[in-house]
Design an enzyme around this catalytic site. Structure first.
Site, mmCIF file in Angstrom:
data_model
loop_
_atom_site.group_PDB
_atom_site.id
_atom_site.type_symbol
_atom_site.label_atom_id
_atom_site.label_comp_id
_atom_site.label_asym_id
_atom_site.label_seq_id
_atom_site.Cartn_x
_atom_site.Cartn_y
_atom_site.Cartn_z
ATOM 1 N N GLU A 114 2.040 3.309 -13.785
ATOM 2 C CA GLU A 114 1.216 4.483 -13.442
ATOM 3 C C GLU A 114 1.377 4.710 -11.949
ATOM 4 O OE1 GLU A 114 0.132 6.336 -15.619
ATOM 5 O OE2 GLU A 114 0.290 5.017 -17.349
ATOM 6 N N CYS B 273 -5.095 8.813 -7.178
ATOM 7 C CA CYS B 273 -3.778 9.251 -7.669
ATOM 8 C C CYS B 273 -3.909 10.607 -8.353
ATOM 9 C CB CYS B 273 -3.221 8.228 -8.647
ATOM 10 S SG CYS B 273 -4.345 7.906 -10.005
ATOM 11 N N GLY C 28 6.825 1.067 -8.146
ATOM 12 C CA GLY C 28 6.910 1.063 -9.613
ATOM 13 C C GLY C 28 8.338 1.193 -10.102
ATOM 14 N N GLU D 257 3.820 12.966 -1.800
ATOM 15 C CA GLU D 257 2.469 12.426 -1.963
ATOM 16 C C GLU D 257 1.973 11.890 -0.620
ATOM 17 O OE1 GLU D 257 1.627 8.581 -3.886
ATOM 18 O OE2 GLU D 257 0.124 9.606 -5.079
ATOM 19 N N GLY E 176 0.494 1.896 -8.941
ATOM 20 C CA GLY E 176 0.745 1.909 -7.505
ATOM 21 C C GLY E 176 1.703 3.030 -7.156
ATOM 22 N N SER E 177 2.404 2.838 -6.051
ATOM 23 C CA SER E 177 3.291 3.895 -5.563
ATOM 24 C C SER E 177 4.523 4.039 -6.466
ATOM 25 C CB SER E 177 3.726 3.579 -4.134
ATOM 26 O OG SER E 177 4.390 2.336 -4.118
ATOM 27 N N LYS F 216 -2.321 -9.838 -10.372
ATOM 28 C CA LYS F 216 -2.187 -9.781 -8.914
ATOM 29 C C LYS F 216 -2.821 -8.491 -8.402
ATOM 30 C CE LYS F 216 0.589 -8.251 -5.466
ATOM 31 N NZ LYS F 216 -0.496 -8.178 -4.532
HETATM 32 P P1 NAP Z 1 1.573 -0.025 -3.734
HETATM 33 O O1 NAP Z 1 1.857 -0.275 -2.313
HETATM 34 O O2 NAP Z 1 2.690 0.417 -4.608
HETATM 35 O O3 NAP Z 1 0.922 -1.390 -4.287
HETATM 36 C C1 NAP Z 1 0.344 -1.492 -5.562
HETATM 37 C C2 NAP Z 1 0.312 -2.941 -5.985
HETATM 38 O O4 NAP Z 1 1.641 -3.374 -6.231
HETATM 39 C C3 NAP Z 1 -0.243 -3.912 -4.933
HETATM 40 O O5 NAP Z 1 -0.867 -4.981 -5.600
HETATM 41 C C4 NAP Z 1 1.012 -4.382 -4.236
HETATM 42 O O6 NAP Z 1 0.858 -5.616 -3.593
HETATM 43 C C5 NAP Z 1 1.964 -4.484 -5.413
HETATM 44 N N1 NAP Z 1 3.386 -4.331 -5.135
HETATM 45 C C6 NAP Z 1 3.975 -3.482 -4.275
HETATM 46 N N2 NAP Z 1 5.322 -3.596 -4.347
HETATM 47 C C7 NAP Z 1 5.574 -4.534 -5.285
HETATM 48 C C8 NAP Z 1 6.760 -5.119 -5.815
HETATM 49 N N3 NAP Z 1 7.976 -4.746 -5.393
HETATM 50 N N4 NAP Z 1 6.650 -6.069 -6.767
HETATM 51 C C9 NAP Z 1 5.437 -6.448 -7.231
HETATM 52 N N5 NAP Z 1 4.282 -5.951 -6.754
HETATM 53 C C10 NAP Z 1 4.343 -4.997 -5.801
HETATM 54 O O7 NAP Z 1 0.402 1.060 -3.905
HETATM 55 P P2 NAP Z 1 -0.992 1.150 -3.136
HETATM 56 O O8 NAP Z 1 -0.750 1.597 -1.733
HETATM 57 O O9 NAP Z 1 -1.775 -0.087 -3.367
HETATM 58 O O10 NAP Z 1 -1.717 2.325 -3.957
HETATM 59 C C11 NAP Z 1 -1.497 3.677 -3.699
HETATM 60 C C12 NAP Z 1 -0.518 4.260 -4.714
HETATM 61 O O11 NAP Z 1 -0.990 4.005 -6.026
HETATM 62 C C13 NAP Z 1 -0.394 5.770 -4.624
HETATM 63 O O12 NAP Z 1 0.963 6.121 -4.709
HETATM 64 C C14 NAP Z 1 -1.151 6.274 -5.849
HETATM 65 O O13 NAP Z 1 -0.726 7.522 -6.341
HETATM 66 C C15 NAP Z 1 -0.888 5.177 -6.818
HETATM 67 N N6 NAP Z 1 -1.907 5.169 -7.877
HETATM 68 C C16 NAP Z 1 -1.558 5.627 -9.113
HETATM 69 C C17 NAP Z 1 -2.504 5.657 -10.123
HETATM 70 C C18 NAP Z 1 -2.148 6.147 -11.497
HETATM 71 O O14 NAP Z 1 -2.887 5.856 -12.443
HETATM 72 N N7 NAP Z 1 -1.061 6.884 -11.676
HETATM 73 C C19 NAP Z 1 -3.822 5.210 -9.892
HETATM 74 C C20 NAP Z 1 -4.129 4.747 -8.602
HETATM 75 C C21 NAP Z 1 -3.167 4.722 -7.600
HETATM 76 P P3 NAP Z 1 0.385 -5.719 -2.044
HETATM 77 O O15 NAP Z 1 -0.969 -5.100 -1.978
HETATM 78 O O16 NAP Z 1 0.364 -7.179 -1.785
HETATM 79 O O17 NAP Z 1 1.404 -4.967 -1.239
#
Ligand code: NAP
Length: 481
Positions: A248, A282, A232, A382, A227-228, A174
Site C-alpha cells: 500500500e 496517504c 514498496g 507526492e 509506505g512510500s 517491524k
Molecule cells: P517509508 O519510508 O517507505 O517507510 C515505511 C516503512 O518501511 C518503515 O517501517 C520503514 O522503516 C520501512 N522500510 C523502508 N524501506 C524499506 C526497505 N527497503 N525494506 C524494508 N523496510 C523498509 O514510508 P514512511 O515515510 O514511513 O511513510 C510515508 C509513506 O507511506 C507515504 O508515501 C504514504 O503515501 C505512504 N502510506 C501509504 C498508505 C496506503 O495505505 N497506501 C498509508 C499510509 C502511508 P524505517 O522507518 O526504519 O525507515
C-alpha cells in the site's frame, strides 16, 4: 524516558550490542518519547526463526481461541486508549482526538477479524461421483512480515496483523523507526490477551539494517507493507518468487469541485481531506481540480478558512494542525513549498513557524498554490504534507482527464450536486477508493482498501474480507471413500 525492547520468541530482547535510537516528539524534539533497539541483521533473523518455530502450534490452535486473543486485545486497547493516545500524539504529532480514535478503530479492527475470520472458509463443488467430496480449504501461509509507516502507527499494523493472526499465521512486525511505540502497545495488547510466545515478533531498527533481512528471507511467505512507493517497489522487486506481497503505497489524490458544488462543503472537504493529519495521510487530498466558473469563489473561501486554522501541539484540543511528523518530512514539505513558489502562483503559507510554541517542533503553515498546471512537480509528485495545488478545469471531461493524468490511483473525490456527474465519476476515475461528496481520507474496517496504478500492488486489497484472502492459500481436496 522508558527504554523498550524487541519482543522475539516472547522474550523482551535488546539488540545484541545494545545500540538504540530515540523516538522523538515532533512538537518538541527535546522530549524523548521512548528508546528502542537499533536492531541488527542477527536480531531480524532471530525474529523470523522465532515466528517459524511458533507457526505450527498456532495454526493448529482452535480458531475460537485465536479469536479470543484478538477480542482480549481489543478490550485492552479500548481500556487504555486515552493513555496510549497521549503517547501517539507525542511520537507522531497528530491531535489527541485523532490518536484516541485510531486506538478505538484498531480495537474495532481486531473485533471485526475475530468474528469475520471464524466464518472465512472454502467452497465445496458439485460433481458426478456420489462417493466423493470436493472442496477447498483456506490455509495460513506461515511466517508473514508486516512493515508499517509512521502516519497511522497503530491502525495500519492492526489491519495487517489481525487478519494474519486469525487465519493462523505467525508474524514478524517491524514498525516505523519514527513512531514505534504505538505498534509496541498493539503487540503488548495481544500478548497480555494470551498470544503464545513467538506468534508475533516485534522488532525495531532501521530499514537499512533489518529490512532486507526480513523481506528477502525465503522463510517469509508474505509481506504486507505500507509506505512510500519507492520502498514498496524495491521490496516487491527483491522479494523471493515464492513470497506474496501486498504493497500500500503513495498517492496524489484529487478532489474535483464541479460548477454546481456546494462551495462551503467543497472547502470543508478540501481542508479536512487535505490538512487533517497535517496533510500526512496517504489518502490526503493534494490536487484541487476546480471548475473555472467557481475557481475564484472557491479559492477565496478556502483562503478565508485557512486563516482561521490554529497550528500547534496535538495535545491542545483547540489546535487544528499539528507538527510535521519527522525532520526528513519537514525538509520535504519546505522543499516542495519552494518548488511551488517557483513554478506556480503562491496564494498562502508554506513557511516554517518560529517562536515560543514552535521553536523546538516541526511546524509549518499550510500552503496553497493556484494556476497549477499538469506538468508542474507540485501537481505530479507526492509531497505528503499540507500543500494544496489548485488546478483549473473547463468541464467534467477535462477534470477526469487531469485527475487521471497521474502515476498514482489511491483515492479520488468529487464535490457536486449533479447525480449524472456522481454516477459517471465512479466509473471514469482511476482510483481504488472513490468518494462522492466525502473527503478522500477515511476508510472502513469492513470494506476493502487499496489503490490502482503505482499506489498498490495489483493483486490484493487489505481491510474487510480481502485481508483474510491475502493471508491464506487455497488447497483443493478430492476426498473419496
Ligand atoms: P517509508 O519510508 O517507505 O517507510 C515505511 C516503512 O518501511 C518503515 O517501517 C520503514 O522503516 C520501512 N522500510 C523502508 N524501506 C524499506 C526497505 N527497503 N525494506 C524494508 N523496510 C523498509 O514510508 P514512511 O515515510 O514511513 O511513510 C510515508 C509513506 O507511506 C507515504 O508515501 C504514504 O503515501 C505512504 N502510506 C501509504 C498508505 C496506503 O495505505 N497506501 C498509508 C499510509 C502511508 P524505517 O522507518 O526504519 O525507515
Amino acid at each position: 524516558m522508558t527504554e523498550f525492547r524487541n519482543l522475539i520468541g516472547g522474550e523482551p530482547t535488546a539488540r545484541a550490542n545494545g545500540k538504540t535510537f530515540d523516538d522523538l516528539n515532533p512538537a518538541d524534539t527535546r522530549d524523548i518519547v521512548g528508546r528502542f533497539p537499533a536492531s541488527a541483521a542477527a536480531d531480524a533473523r532471530a525474529a523470523v526463526a522465532a515466528a517459524a518455530a511458533a507457526f505450527d502450534a498456532w495454526r493448529k490452535t482452535p480458531i475460537s481461541r485465536r479469536a479470543k486473543v484478538l477480542l482480549g486485545a481489543a478490550d485492552y486497547l479500548e481500556t487504555n486508549a486515552a493513555r496510549f493516545a497521549e503517547e501517539m500524539t507525542r511520537e507522531e504529532g497528530k491531535s489527541i482526538a485523532l490518536a484516541k480514535d485510531e486506538f478505538l478503530r484498531s480495537a474495532q479492527t481486531l473485533r471485526f477479524y475475530a468474528i469475520e475470520g471464524q466464518s472465512y472458509g472454502g467452497e465445496s463443488f458439485p460433481q458426478d461421483d456420489a462417493d466423493m467430496l470436493v472442496y477447498t480449504a483456506r490455509e495460513p501461509l506461515g511466517v508473514v512480515a508486516v512493515i508499517t509507516p509512521w502516519n497511522f502507527p497503530v491502525s495500519i499494523p492492526a489491519r495487517k496483523i489481525a487478519p494474519a493472526l486469525i487465519t493462523g499465521n505467525a508474524v514478524v512486525f517491524k514498525p516505523s523507526s519514527d513512531a514505534p511505540l504505538s505498534g509496541y502497545r498493539l503487540t503488548e495488547a495481544l500478548v497480555q490477551a494470551g498470544l503464545p510466545k513467538g506468534v508475533l515478533n516485534f522488532i525495531t531498527g532501521s530499514a537499512g539494517e533489518i529490512g532486507a533481512v526480513i523481506t528477502s528471507s525465503p522463510t517469509v511467505r508474505a509481506i504486507s507493507f505500507t509506505g512510500s512507493t519507492a520502498a514498496g517497489e524495491e521490496i516487491h522487486r527483491s522479494a523471493p518468487l515464492t513470497t506474496r506481497t501486498q504493497m500500500e503505497l503513495g498517492g496524489k489524490n484529487p478532489l474535483i469541485v464541479m460548477e454546481d458544488a456546494d462551495l462551503d462543503k467543497a472547502v470543508d472537504l478540501a481542508v479536512k481531506g487535505g490538512l487533517s493529519l497535517t496533510g500526512q495521510a496517504c489518502t490526503g487530498t493534494s490536487r484541487l481540480l476546480v471548475h473555472a466558473a467557481v475557481k475564484r469563489e472557491f479559492s477565496e473561501r478556502l483562503l478565508a478558512k485557512l486563516k482561521t486554522l490554529r497550528i500547534g501541539s496535538g495535545m491542545d484540543p483547540k489546535n487544528d494542525l499539528g507538527p510535521i511528523a519527522t525532520k526528513k518530512q519537514l525538509e520535504t514539505v519546505l522543499r516542495y513549498a519552494d518548488i511551488g513558489k517557483q513554478e506556480a502562483k503562491h496564494l498562502y503559507g508554506g513557511e516554517r513557524l518560529r517562536g515560543e510554541h514552535y521553536e523546538h517542533g516541526y511546524f509549518v503553515s499550510p500552503a496553497v498554490f493556484t494556476d497549477v498546471t499538469q506538468a508542474m512537480r507540485i501537481a505530479r509528485e507526492e509531497i505528503f504534507g499540507p500543500v494544496l495545488a489548485i488546478i483549473e478545469v473547463a468541464s467534467y471531461e477535462d477534470a477526469i482527464a487531469k485527475a487521471n493524468d497521474s502515476e498514482y490511483g489511491l483515492c479520488a473525490a468529487i464535490a457536486t450536486r449533479n447525480p449524472r456527474y456522481m454516477h459517471r465519476f465512479a466509473q471514469d476515475i482511476q482510483a481504488g477508493t472513490v468518494k462522492i461528496n466525502r473527503t478522500t481520507t477515511g476508510n472502513l474496517v469492513n470494506a476493502p482498501f487499496g489503490g490502482l496504478k503505482r499506489s498498490s500492488t495489483a493483486s490484493f486489497r487489505e481491510s474487510g474480507r480481502s485481508g483474510l484472502e491475502f493471508y491464506t492459500q487455497i488447497k483443493t481436496v478430492y476426498q473419496g471413500i
